[in-house]
Scaffold this active site. Structure first.
Site, PDB file in Angstrom:
ATOM      1  CG  ASN A  16      -6.708  -1.156   1.678  1.00 38.91           C
ATOM      2  OD1 ASN A  16      -6.012  -0.838   0.727  1.00 38.91           O
ATOM      3  ND2 ASN A  16      -6.196  -1.456   2.858  1.00 38.91           N
ATOM      4  CG  HIS A  30      -3.079   3.262   2.210  1.00 36.05           C
ATOM      5  ND1 HIS A  30      -3.857   2.778   1.176  1.00 36.05           N
ATOM      6  CD2 HIS A  30      -2.953   2.230   3.094  1.00 36.05           C
ATOM      7  CE1 HIS A  30      -4.174   1.519   1.420  1.00 36.05           C
ATOM      8  NE2 HIS A  30      -3.643   1.162   2.576  1.00 36.05           N
ATOM      9  CB  CYS A  64      -0.926   0.001   1.204  1.00 36.32           C
ATOM     10  SG  CYS A  64      -1.866  -1.515   1.379  1.00 36.32           S
TER      11      CYS A  64
HETATM   12  N1  ACO Z   1     -18.132  -9.680   9.251  1.00 41.07           N
HETATM   13  C1  ACO Z   1     -18.588 -10.011  10.455  1.00 41.07           C
HETATM   14  N2  ACO Z   1     -17.803 -10.413  11.462  1.00 41.07           N
HETATM   15  C2  ACO Z   1     -16.473 -10.458  11.216  1.00 41.07           C
HETATM   16  C3  ACO Z   1     -15.934 -10.143   9.964  1.00 41.07           C
HETATM   17  C4  ACO Z   1     -16.823  -9.723   8.960  1.00 41.07           C
HETATM   18  N3  ACO Z   1     -16.392  -9.382   7.725  1.00 41.07           N
HETATM   19  N4  ACO Z   1     -14.595 -10.298  10.030  1.00 41.07           N
HETATM   20  C5  ACO Z   1     -14.308 -10.708  11.278  1.00 41.07           C
HETATM   21  N5  ACO Z   1     -15.449 -10.802  11.984  1.00 41.07           N
HETATM   22  C6  ACO Z   1     -15.597 -11.206  13.378  1.00 41.07           C
HETATM   23  C7  ACO Z   1     -14.471 -12.063  13.886  1.00 41.07           C
HETATM   24  O1  ACO Z   1     -14.647 -13.406  13.552  1.00 41.07           O
HETATM   25  C8  ACO Z   1     -14.550 -11.816  15.367  1.00 41.07           C
HETATM   26  O2  ACO Z   1     -15.571 -12.619  15.898  1.00 41.07           O
HETATM   27  P1  ACO Z   1     -15.414 -13.296  17.337  1.00 41.07           P
HETATM   28  O3  ACO Z   1     -15.296 -12.134  18.297  1.00 41.07           O
HETATM   29  O4  ACO Z   1     -16.672 -14.066  17.482  1.00 41.07           O
HETATM   30  O5  ACO Z   1     -14.177 -14.114  17.267  1.00 41.07           O
HETATM   31  C9  ACO Z   1     -15.006 -10.377  15.460  1.00 41.07           C
HETATM   32  O6  ACO Z   1     -15.569 -10.034  14.189  1.00 41.07           O
HETATM   33  C10 ACO Z   1     -13.885  -9.414  15.791  1.00 41.07           C
HETATM   34  O7  ACO Z   1     -12.786  -9.706  14.921  1.00 41.07           O
HETATM   35  P2  ACO Z   1     -11.474  -8.889  14.971  1.00 41.07           P
HETATM   36  O8  ACO Z   1     -10.555  -9.369  13.904  1.00 41.07           O
HETATM   37  O9  ACO Z   1     -10.965  -8.864  16.372  1.00 41.07           O
HETATM   38  O10 ACO Z   1     -12.045  -7.459  14.602  1.00 41.07           O
HETATM   39  P3  ACO Z   1     -11.338  -6.071  14.661  1.00 41.07           P
HETATM   40  O11 ACO Z   1     -12.108  -5.162  15.519  1.00 41.07           O
HETATM   41  O12 ACO Z   1      -9.870  -6.193  14.896  1.00 41.07           O
HETATM   42  O13 ACO Z   1     -11.562  -5.565  13.187  1.00 41.07           O
HETATM   43  C11 ACO Z   1     -10.351  -5.336  11.131  1.00 41.07           C
HETATM   44  C12 ACO Z   1     -11.014  -6.307  12.103  1.00 41.07           C
HETATM   45  C13 ACO Z   1     -11.431  -4.435  10.537  1.00 41.07           C
HETATM   46  C14 ACO Z   1      -9.691  -6.122  10.004  1.00 41.07           C
HETATM   47  C15 ACO Z   1      -9.334  -4.496  11.920  1.00 41.07           C
HETATM   48  O14 ACO Z   1      -8.466  -5.311  12.649  1.00 41.07           O
HETATM   49  C16 ACO Z   1      -8.538  -3.619  11.039  1.00 41.07           C
HETATM   50  O15 ACO Z   1      -9.032  -2.694  10.460  1.00 41.07           O
HETATM   51  N6  ACO Z   1      -7.226  -3.880  10.882  1.00 41.07           N
HETATM   52  C17 ACO Z   1      -6.415  -3.234   9.942  1.00 41.07           C
HETATM   53  C18 ACO Z   1      -6.358  -4.112   8.773  1.00 41.07           C
HETATM   54  C19 ACO Z   1      -6.211  -3.367   7.495  1.00 41.07           C
HETATM   55  O16 ACO Z   1      -6.400  -2.176   7.379  1.00 41.07           O
HETATM   56  N7  ACO Z   1      -5.884  -4.142   6.489  1.00 41.07           N
HETATM   57  C20 ACO Z   1      -5.787  -3.610   5.199  1.00 41.07           C
HETATM   58  C21 ACO Z   1      -4.532  -4.009   4.552  1.00 41.07           C
HETATM   59  S1  ACO Z   1      -3.184  -3.343   5.313  1.00 41.07           S
HETATM   60  C22 ACO Z   1      -3.092  -1.763   4.951  1.00 41.07           C
HETATM   61  O17 ACO Z   1      -3.707  -1.250   4.087  1.00 41.07           O
HETATM   62  C23 ACO Z   1      -2.200  -1.015   5.801  1.00 41.07           C
END
Ligand code: ACO
Length: 329
Positions: A286, A256, A115
């Site tokens: 993204n 980004h 990214c």
């Molecule tokens: N829909 C519904 N529920 C979901 C989904 C979904 N799409 N994805 C995960 N869950 C559930 C999980 O299974 C978990 O359930 P559980 O509590 O029963 O186990 C719950 O939601 C929480 O999951 P987490 O992974 O802990 O959720 P979090 O609050 O961390 O959010 C996210 C996840 C949005 C990916 C977050 O961690 C984030 O934004 N991270 C940054 C990742 C990112 O930006 N990646 C892009 C590429 S990297 C870049 O561009 C820099």
């Protein structure tokens, strides 16, 4: 030798016409519009057409940027494409762009900084222009992520979209305008938190790689979140300190679009009003390296950037690779 800083002379972007909404995703996987919007800010993303390749999207964005810059393809000296989803493993996506544009004089190569790819590309372009080795550089971020995400992994597939953004960079005609500095960083010790492990020399394509979906994006969302919130504010401070500036001097943030919560938290930590940042993650998701040049293009075409305005750019991606850049428009 007199050094001339670079300036962005033209911007362009392209997104495929097919829209995949959160409601569409609700029919494919166990997710909800509410979960996706609350956690990421994404409402819809674009998906490339069958047969459309990364270089095709890149060329569409490039044509618009070249048109704005009043630059013919055969005037280009260099083409840099930031991408993790090139047409092929070899040759580079950039040479396909070169051939399709007819940029016969340009040498062309890809950058693998996920990214942060277009920010790395912009910094390289700036250096070639400052040293006088190039007069016109095309910097592109282009990603066709819908073909490298695992559509059964709800924690990652909801995040990404397909698109391209392009910038034409040349010497600044006004010493008060243009790129001031870029500050790039990498930390390979964190490589495991975001990767496509299969298909390279370590895990060559095999039935096992395919069965384990190792050729798809693997992501530790929480780790990325924490990492980004630590390093992005530092990178912004680093760029400001290089010029004796404070966050209050920033007119625009071009970021980004990783996740709306990451970007908003970084802005809050820097006490930069959210209104100063261009957001489009709701419409595109993204788009990795494409998101920074697309944001710049949209802000530019909306008339938001006035001559002399101070813009802070920031990006972070797999590697981890990240950085910031300051520019006077
Ligand atoms: N829909 C519904 N529920 C979901 C989904 C979904 N799409 N994805 C995960 N869950 C559930 C999980 O299974 C978990 O359930 P559980 O509590 O029963 O186990 C719950 O939601 C929480 O999951 P987490 O992974 O802990 O959720 P979090 O609050 O961390 O959010 C996210 C996840 C949005 C990916 C977050 O961690 C984030 O934004 N991270 C940054 C990742 C990112 O930006 N990646 C892009 C590429 S990297 C870049 O561009 C820099």
């Amino acid at each position: 030798m007199k050094l001339t800083q670079s300036q962005i002379l033209g911007t362009g972007s392209y997104a495929p016409s097919r829209i995949l909404t959160n409601a569409d995703l609700e029919k494919l996987i166990d997710t909800s519009d509410d979960w996706i919007v609350t956690r990421t800010g994404i409402r819809e993303r674009r998906i490339a057409a069958d047969g459309e390749a990364t270089s095709d999207m890149a060329v569409e964005a490039a044509k618009k940027a070249l048109d704005m810059a009043g630059t013919r393809p055969d005037e280009l000296d260099m083409i840099i494409v930031g991408t993790i989803s090139p047409d092929m493993q070899m040759p580079s996506c950039a040479v396909f762009v070169q051939a399709k544009l007819g940029a016969t004089r340009a040498f062309a190569f890809d950058i693998s900084a996920a990214c942060a790819g277009s920010l790395y590309g912009l910094s390289i372009a700036d250096q070639f222009i400052r040293s006088g080795q190039a007069k016109r550089v095309l910097v592109i971020g282009a990603e066709l992520l819908s073909r490298v995400v695992d559509w059964t992994d709800r924690s990652s597939c909801v995040l990404f979209g397909d698109a391209a953004g392009a910038l034409v960079v040349g010497p600044s005609s006004d010493p008060r305008r243009g790129m001031m500095s870029a500050h790039l960083h990498s930390d390979g010790a964190a490589a495991h938190i975001l990767s496509i492990p299969g298909g390279g020399s370590k895990y060559p394509q095999s039935e096992e790689v395919l069965a384990k979906k190792m050729h798809k994006v693997a992501m530790s969302g929480r780790e990325i979140y924490k990492f980004a919130l630590q390093v992005l504010p530092e990178a912004v401070h680093e760029a400001l300190a290089a010029h004796g500036l404070k966050p209050g001097a920033i007119d625009h943030v071009i970021s980004h679009q990783a996740n709306i919560r990451i970007v908003e938290s970084v802005l809050d930590r820097l006490a930069i009003p959210r209104e100063k940042c261009w957001f489009n993650i709701d419409r595109y998701g993204n788009t990795s390296s494409a998101s920074l040049p697309i944001s710049l293009d949209e802000a530019n075409r909306a008339g938001r950037l006035k001559p002399g305005d101070l813009s802070m750019m920031m990006a972070i991606g797999g590697g981890m690779a990240w950085g910031s850049a300051l520019m006077r428009w």
